[in-house]
Design an enzyme around this catalytic site. Structure first.
Site, mmCIF file in Angstrom:
data_model
loop_
_atom_site.group_PDB
_atom_site.id
_atom_site.type_symbol
_atom_site.label_atom_id
_atom_site.label_comp_id
_atom_site.label_asym_id
_atom_site.label_seq_id
_atom_site.Cartn_x
_atom_site.Cartn_y
_atom_site.Cartn_z
ATOM 1 C CE LYS A 255 -2.004 2.794 2.940
ATOM 2 N NZ LYS A 255 -2.047 4.050 2.186
ATOM 3 N N GLY B 198 6.853 4.554 8.438
ATOM 4 C CA GLY B 198 5.953 5.694 8.641
ATOM 5 C C GLY B 198 6.151 6.276 10.021
ATOM 6 C CB SER B 199 4.042 8.506 12.003
ATOM 7 O OG SER B 199 2.843 7.759 12.007
ATOM 8 C CB THR B 200 6.889 6.860 16.309
ATOM 9 O OG1 THR B 200 8.211 6.887 15.763
ATOM 10 C CG2 THR B 200 6.907 6.115 17.627
ATOM 11 C CD GLU B 201 -0.421 9.495 15.875
ATOM 12 O OE1 GLU B 201 0.250 10.312 15.222
ATOM 13 O OE2 GLU B 201 -1.643 9.575 16.038
ATOM 14 N N GLY C 117 3.081 3.267 13.806
ATOM 15 C CA GLY C 117 3.889 2.073 14.064
ATOM 16 C C GLY C 117 3.496 1.396 15.375
ATOM 17 C CD GLU D 67 12.690 3.725 8.250
ATOM 18 O OE1 GLU D 67 12.605 4.626 9.114
ATOM 19 O OE2 GLU D 67 12.643 3.919 7.046
ATOM 20 C CB CYS E 10 12.574 8.471 8.653
ATOM 21 S SG CYS E 10 13.529 7.497 7.494
ATOM 22 C CD GLU F 65 9.711 11.970 12.156
ATOM 23 O OE1 GLU F 65 8.667 11.370 12.442
ATOM 24 O OE2 GLU F 65 10.616 11.461 11.456
HETATM 25 P P1 NDP Z 1 1.676 7.638 8.655
HETATM 26 O O1 NDP Z 1 2.500 6.853 9.575
HETATM 27 O O2 NDP Z 1 0.279 7.932 9.030
HETATM 28 O O3 NDP Z 1 1.628 6.934 7.214
HETATM 29 C C1 NDP Z 1 2.534 5.961 6.735
HETATM 30 C C2 NDP Z 1 1.767 4.910 5.940
HETATM 31 O O4 NDP Z 1 0.895 4.183 6.793
HETATM 32 C C3 NDP Z 1 0.867 5.504 4.857
HETATM 33 O O5 NDP Z 1 0.784 4.615 3.771
HETATM 34 C C4 NDP Z 1 -0.452 5.585 5.581
HETATM 35 O O6 NDP Z 1 -1.548 5.692 4.727
HETATM 36 C C5 NDP Z 1 -0.450 4.300 6.363
HETATM 37 N N1 NDP Z 1 -1.308 4.284 7.542
HETATM 38 C C6 NDP Z 1 -1.867 5.335 8.197
HETATM 39 N N2 NDP Z 1 -2.579 4.880 9.250
HETATM 40 C C7 NDP Z 1 -2.475 3.536 9.252
HETATM 41 C C8 NDP Z 1 -2.970 2.503 10.105
HETATM 42 N N3 NDP Z 1 -3.722 2.761 11.181
HETATM 43 N N4 NDP Z 1 -2.647 1.224 9.820
HETATM 44 C C9 NDP Z 1 -1.870 0.936 8.761
HETATM 45 N N5 NDP Z 1 -1.379 1.858 7.921
HETATM 46 C C10 NDP Z 1 -1.657 3.148 8.172
HETATM 47 O O7 NDP Z 1 2.361 8.971 8.323
HETATM 48 P P2 NDP Z 1 1.663 10.270 7.745
HETATM 49 O O8 NDP Z 1 1.686 10.167 6.307
HETATM 50 O O9 NDP Z 1 0.312 10.526 8.333
HETATM 51 O O10 NDP Z 1 2.642 11.370 8.299
HETATM 52 C C11 NDP Z 1 2.513 11.807 9.651
HETATM 53 C C12 NDP Z 1 3.844 12.030 10.268
HETATM 54 O O11 NDP Z 1 4.559 10.813 10.310
HETATM 55 C C13 NDP Z 1 4.754 12.956 9.505
HETATM 56 O O12 NDP Z 1 4.529 14.252 9.792
HETATM 57 C C14 NDP Z 1 6.093 12.484 9.950
HETATM 58 O O13 NDP Z 1 6.441 13.093 11.152
HETATM 59 C C15 NDP Z 1 5.913 11.028 10.177
HETATM 60 N N6 NDP Z 1 6.395 10.207 9.060
HETATM 61 C C16 NDP Z 1 7.557 9.544 9.226
HETATM 62 C C17 NDP Z 1 8.044 8.791 8.208
HETATM 63 C C18 NDP Z 1 9.312 8.061 8.355
HETATM 64 O O14 NDP Z 1 9.873 7.600 7.359
HETATM 65 N N7 NDP Z 1 9.803 7.897 9.550
HETATM 66 C C19 NDP Z 1 7.394 8.696 6.916
HETATM 67 C C20 NDP Z 1 6.144 9.400 6.855
HETATM 68 C C21 NDP Z 1 5.690 10.121 7.897
HETATM 69 P P3 NDP Z 1 -2.030 7.139 4.252
HETATM 70 O O15 NDP Z 1 -0.870 7.787 3.565
HETATM 71 O O16 NDP Z 1 -3.077 6.824 3.300
HETATM 72 O O17 NDP Z 1 -2.465 7.860 5.468
#
Ligand code: NDP
Length: 535
Positions: A240, A292-295, A297, A314, A348, A446
């Site tokens: 995804k 993606g985000s720690t939240e 994760g 990650e 990240c 972050e």
């Molecule tokens: P998210 O962690 O929300 O998104 C990362 C991926 O996970 C996207 O494909 C997202 O889909 C998907 N996702 C969102 N919610 C869920 C869930 N409950 N279960 C499974 N998958 C999910 O990051 P955001 O895009 O919302 O960014 C928010 C913050 O996260 C940023 O401001 C940044 O601080 C941090 N971030 C960190 C990253 C890193 O590499 N460490 C990368 C991206 C963000 P969708 O895009 O459709 O919401």
């Protein structure tokens, strides 16, 4: 979440915060005299010349000609999910719009993935698994190799598409994202038939169906990070992409078709967070790989905890970039710029906390300000743009919120840029804060934007204490002339990657991953293969 990319027709950015004569988005130096005060090349007025306050150099005399990318990329009006080797609409017909963050214009409608779509994708991956995992490993390797070559052949198209969909400067998509994506397929093509040497004395077997969820900051590259090792090890995948940046993953699906990847080996479901959650919770998935985000994760870790799914995370970071007083300062300043302003700070492992040894702090911040002023912010499709568009309106609001918090908590904001920001699109002037305390929000959280928190230290011990004082532990940078100090710092820093006298260097052969709340598991290198095999 599903509507994030659609809420985008009105400009949300406040009026440009800087003014100046230079037009953004330049190209090669033309040698023409430009009247910086009114911005008209060849004006009858004599070109104003003034001395830069810091450098003493003449400013406003030379400017760049625009260097727009000329390749046009075809984008369909609508895309479906890629399941079982073909594109199909969402089961419930739902769609969302992906936009160009640099212009706020819609690019295409994408299928909004439901639990039914995820179900279909998982079923397809399950069907494809026996034949794919039984294929002679050298044949899997050949297919990965072919995909890598095709990514190279279509590199320019992919780079332009990545920039249009995500907002990153074309020179970064062209020189970093796409070549590295190809490199990951090349690298893993080589391992496909040599896994028994990676795990001597063991019999590596595929894990099964891998659910892979990726973010918007390096869309194609993250897809390659996830898919290449999984496929090399004989797994099948459901991927995804992020809601705001799905287009290059869908183009990758076309490449898979061209290369003859069997149907169902890779399935791509577009959508929002709910679509990702449906993948995480699907009982037919054997492994989850999330960036993606720690939240999010943490939510995924909880969802997976009571199952037998394998998991790698990650996550976010607040990485420390440490400059000692014996470092080459000009080189370090370049590394600081690279560390935080690369990809608008949407990285990240961005070096977002700068620790400078006290004796050189004034010099470093002075030089940083000069260098910051030279960054060209603007049209991501211009080949000379250094800092492009912020990926989404939400992300821009988030960054602007942190700029307000930083100032209200007492730090001093420096926005040295003199390029006016474009009037439409999501743009943020790259900046840094001085007078930052470790307790400040901007030093702890972050931001994921072009915002640097500058702090000082006196001794190596203090640098270590301050750098490690973070819930995150993804990466760090150390700048010093002394080899022993380098080794000592690298050993004691709580970070998955430590760059020494450089920053943000990536290679498919080098494992990447974090400590603490930055996640667990490694991607890339031999270590990255481990989570895609059962032994
Ligand atoms: P998210 O962690 O929300 O998104 C990362 C991926 O996970 C996207 O494909 C997202 O889909 C998907 N996702 C969102 N919610 C869920 C869930 N409950 N279960 C499974 N998958 C999910 O990051 P955001 O895009 O919302 O960014 C928010 C913050 O996260 C940023 O401001 C940044 O601080 C941090 N971030 C960190 C990253 C890193 O590499 N460490 C990368 C991206 C963000 P969708 O895009 O459709 O919401």
């Amino acid at each position: 979440m599903a509507t994030r990319s659609t809420r985008s027709t009105k400009p949300s950015r406040p009026a440009p915060r800087t003014s100046g004569g230079r037009e953004t988005g330049g190209g090669r130096a033309t040698g023409k005299i430009v009247a910086a005060a009114n911005g008209h090349a060849g004006s009858a007025k004599p070109a104003p010349k003034f001395k830069h306050a810091e450098t003493g150099t003449l400013e406003g005399v030379w400017d760049y000609a625009p260097a727009p990318e000329t390749v046009k990329v075809k984008i369909d009006a609508q895309y479906g999910h890629y399941i079982d080797g073909r594109f199909r609409p969402a089961s419930k017909g739902g769609t969302f719009v992906t936009i160009n963050p640099a212009t706020e214009q819609p690019l295409a409608k994408l299928a909004l993935g439901t639990a039914e779509d995820v179900d279909a994708a998982v079923a397809s991956a399950q069907r494809a698994l026996p034949a794919w995992s039984a294929l002679p490993a050298s044949e899997r390797g050949k297919l990965l190799f072919r995909i890598a070559r095709r990514i190279q052949e279509r590199a320019r198209e992919l780079a332009v598409l990545e920039t249009i969909d995500g907002g990153k400067p074309i020179k970064e998509s062209r020189d970093v994202d796409i070549p590295l994506a190809a490199q990951h397929f090349f690298y893993h093509a080589g391992w496909a038939d040599k896994l028994q040497y990676v795990f001597p004395g063991r019999t590596p077997r595929p894990v099964g169906v891998c659910g892979q969820i990726i973010p918007w900051n390096f869309p194609l590259l993250m897809a390659a990070w996830k898919l290449a090792p999984a496929l090399a090890c004989g797994n099948t995948c459901v991927l995804k992409p992020a809601e705001t940046t799905s287009l290059t993953a869908l183009r990758l699906a076309e490449i898979f078709d061209e290369c003859g990847l069997p149907p169902g080996v890779v399935n791509i479901v577009t959508g929002a967070g709910e679509t990702g959650a449906a993948i995480v919770n699907h009982p037919g998935i054997n492994k989850i790989a999330f960036t993606g985000s720690t939240e999010v994760g943490k939510k995924i870790a909880m969802a997976v905890a009571a199952t037998d799914k394998k998991l790698t995370l990650e996550l976010g970071g607040k990485s420390a970039n440490i400059v000692f007083d014996d470092a080459s300062i000009d080189q370090a300043v370049e590394g600081i710029i690279e560390g935080i302003y690369f990809n608008q700070g949407h990285v990240c492992c961005a070096g977002s906390r700068l620790f400078v040894q006290e004796g050189i702090a004034a010099e470093v911040t002075r030089k940083l300000k000069v260098r910051l002023a030279s960054l060209r912010v603007g049209d991501p499709l211009d080949k000379n743009t250094d800092v492009g568009a912020i990926n989404s309106r939400e992300q821009l609001s988030k960054i602007e919120g942190y700029l307000r918090i930083g100032q209200s908590e007492g730090a001093t904001l420096c926005q040295a840029g003199r390029s006016p920001l474009p009037k439409t699109g999501y743009y943020c002037q790259p900046c840094f804060f001085t007078g930052v305390q470790p307790s400040h929000t901007i030093a702890r959280e972050e931001i994921f934007g072009p915002v640097l928190a500058v702090m000082t230290f006196r001794t190596p011990e203090e640098a270590l204490l301050r750098a490690n004082n973070s819930p995150y532990g993804l990466a760090a940078g150390v700048w010093t002339d002394k080899g022993s100090k380098i080794l000592e710092m690298a050993r004691k820093l709580e970070a998955g990657v430590v760059w020494l006298n450089t920053y943000n260097k990536f290679d498919a052969a080098s494992p990447f991953g974090g400590f603490k709340e930055s996640g667990f598991g490694r991607e890339g290198g031999v270590a990255g293969l481990r989570s895609y095999v059962e032994l």
